[in-house]
Enzyme design. Sequence first.
Site, PDB file in Angstrom:
ATOM      1  N   HIS A  26      31.045  -2.192 -25.126  1.00  0.00           N
ATOM      2  CA  HIS A  26      30.143  -1.709 -24.107  1.00  0.00           C
ATOM      3  C   HIS A  26      29.089  -3.145 -23.995  1.00  0.00           C
ATOM      4  O   HIS A  26      27.918  -2.840 -23.336  1.00  0.00           O
ATOM      5  CB  HIS A  26      29.005  -0.533 -25.005  1.00  0.00           C
ATOM      6  CG  HIS A  26      29.700   0.802 -24.497  1.00  0.00           C
ATOM      7  ND1 HIS A  26      29.188   1.813 -25.231  1.00  0.00           N
ATOM      8  CD2 HIS A  26      30.707   1.082 -24.060  1.00  0.00           C
ATOM      9  CE1 HIS A  26      29.977   2.748 -25.068  1.00  0.00           C
ATOM     10  NE2 HIS A  26      31.046   2.352 -24.217  1.00  0.00           N
ATOM     11  N   GLN A  82      30.673  -0.095 -30.192  1.00  0.00           N
ATOM     12  CA  GLN A  82      29.899   0.565 -28.892  1.00  0.00           C
ATOM     13  C   GLN A  82      28.633  -0.133 -28.790  1.00  0.00           C
ATOM     14  O   GLN A  82      27.918  -0.030 -27.906  1.00  0.00           O
ATOM     15  CB  GLN A  82      29.816   2.027 -28.847  1.00  0.00           C
ATOM     16  CG  GLN A  82      31.130   2.695 -29.061  1.00  0.00           C
ATOM     17  CD  GLN A  82      31.009   4.103 -29.248  1.00  0.00           C
ATOM     18  OE1 GLN A  82      30.489   4.883 -28.148  1.00  0.00           O
ATOM     19  NE2 GLN A  82      31.069   4.680 -30.388  1.00  0.00           N
ATOM     20  N   ASN A  83      28.182  -0.762 -30.031  1.00  0.00           N
ATOM     21  CA  ASN A  83      26.689  -1.275 -30.243  1.00  0.00           C
ATOM     22  C   ASN A  83      26.816  -2.720 -29.196  1.00  0.00           C
ATOM     23  O   ASN A  83      27.883  -3.455 -29.368  1.00  0.00           O
ATOM     24  CB  ASN A  83      26.434  -1.595 -31.722  1.00  0.00           C
ATOM     25  CG  ASN A  83      26.516  -0.422 -32.409  1.00  0.00           C
ATOM     26  OD1 ASN A  83      26.532   0.647 -31.783  1.00  0.00           O
ATOM     27  ND2 ASN A  83      26.551  -0.269 -33.626  1.00  0.00           N
ATOM     28  N   VAL A  84      25.571  -2.880 -28.791  1.00  0.00           N
ATOM     29  CA  VAL A  84      25.425  -4.029 -27.908  1.00  0.00           C
ATOM     30  C   VAL A  84      24.547  -5.050 -28.824  1.00  0.00           C
ATOM     31  O   VAL A  84      24.347  -6.347 -28.120  1.00  0.00           O
ATOM     32  CB  VAL A  84      24.755  -3.900 -26.688  1.00  0.00           C
ATOM     33  CG1 VAL A  84      25.420  -2.998 -25.756  1.00  0.00           C
ATOM     34  CG2 VAL A  84      23.229  -2.970 -26.861  1.00  0.00           C
ATOM     35  N   CYS A 106      26.452 -20.092  -9.990  1.00  0.00           N
ATOM     36  CA  CYS A 106      26.394 -20.172  -8.574  1.00  0.00           C
ATOM     37  C   CYS A 106      25.147 -19.981  -7.940  1.00  0.00           C
ATOM     38  O   CYS A 106      24.923 -20.304  -6.828  1.00  0.00           O
ATOM     39  CB  CYS A 106      27.120 -18.838  -8.039  1.00  0.00           C
ATOM     40  SG  CYS A 106      26.183 -17.396  -8.498  1.00  0.00           S
ATOM     41  N   THR A 154      29.014   7.516 -34.917  1.00  0.00           N
ATOM     42  CA  THR A 154      28.984   7.742 -33.301  1.00  0.00           C
ATOM     43  C   THR A 154      29.115   9.156 -33.145  1.00  0.00           C
ATOM     44  O   THR A 154      29.683   9.780 -33.928  1.00  0.00           O
ATOM     45  CB  THR A 154      29.995   7.018 -32.596  1.00  0.00           C
ATOM     46  OG1 THR A 154      30.022   7.233 -31.354  1.00  0.00           O
ATOM     47  CG2 THR A 154      31.582   7.255 -33.075  1.00  0.00           C
ATOM     48  N   ARG A 203      14.870  -4.221 -26.041  1.00  0.00           N
ATOM     49  CA  ARG A 203      15.837  -4.087 -27.232  1.00  0.00           C
ATOM     50  C   ARG A 203      16.424  -5.288 -27.704  1.00  0.00           C
ATOM     51  O   ARG A 203      16.893  -5.482 -28.814  1.00  0.00           O
ATOM     52  CB  ARG A 203      17.145  -3.234 -26.375  1.00  0.00           C
ATOM     53  CG  ARG A 203      16.529  -1.663 -26.008  1.00  0.00           C
ATOM     54  CD  ARG A 203      17.681  -1.096 -25.485  1.00  0.00           C
ATOM     55  NE  ARG A 203      18.601  -0.888 -26.808  1.00  0.00           N
ATOM     56  CZ  ARG A 203      20.054  -0.641 -26.487  1.00  0.00           C
ATOM     57  NH1 ARG A 203      20.472  -0.343 -25.345  1.00  0.00           N
ATOM     58  NH2 ARG A 203      20.547  -0.634 -27.448  1.00  0.00           N
TER      59      ARG A 203
END
Length: 223
Positions: A104, A86-88, A134, A171, A55
């Site tokens: 999101h 809401q889209n990444v 870390c 949406t 993606r």
Amino acid sequence: MKIAILTGAGVSAESGLGTFRDKDGLWTRYDLNEVATPEGFARNPALVHDFYNARRANCAGATPNAAHTALAQLAQSAHEVTLITQNVDDLHARAGSPDVIHMHGQLMRALCAVCAARWDAPLKMDPADACPSCGQAATRPDIVWFGEVPYAMDTIMDAVGTADLFVAIGTSAEVYPAAGLVELAKGQTLEINLEPSARANAFDDHLFGPATKVVPAWVATLC
Ligand code: OAD
């Protein structure tokens, strides 16, 4: 006017990024329990990274469309605009929208499951990658999975609750809490989508059609 806008996968569909629930959508081809839950990631991190690596590659090869560009123009107008997505993908930012709220998460960011450090994700993530902070091999895409709490909910609820106009674009309104935001709106509400969403009845007004046509036309009425 104070405008709060919520976007979903339909805004990026015409940039070639798939939606989730339409015919041939991602969730018709992949089991979301395997690729979009903390439990799925614990079972098979390589599978989950492969899914998001693909993606991420699609996203890197895509370009913002006329709907993203129109929303960026609206942000530069005299209106006070909060853009919640809401889209990444990063297409809103690449179109020029400032301060996009990614409820999101973001494909282009990585998160350490141990120390919560965040950094720009490489194009390909791998379960063996060490956290730059870390050193643990517990890196994951900075994506909010099913069962996790979306980001910035206080800011989002405040923006929607105080807006003169709340607009949901592209949406299906199948996923909460995003689908419930319309209930918080005290101003006018408008749904822009290809077809009526699951929450269509909760909106005052509707504009149906492809986002690349309807969104620029709607923005033109405000600017
Ligand atoms: P969906 O795939 O559920 O819905 C996309 C909506 O966009 C549908 O209502 C379509 O009719 C509409 N649509 C499709 N093409 C369009 C176009 N060209 N113009 C306008 N509208 C169009 O996607 P979302 O509602 O964004 O979460 O899905 C919500 C969440 O479910 C996602 O953020 C993702 C997913 O599971 C996570 O992964 C946590």
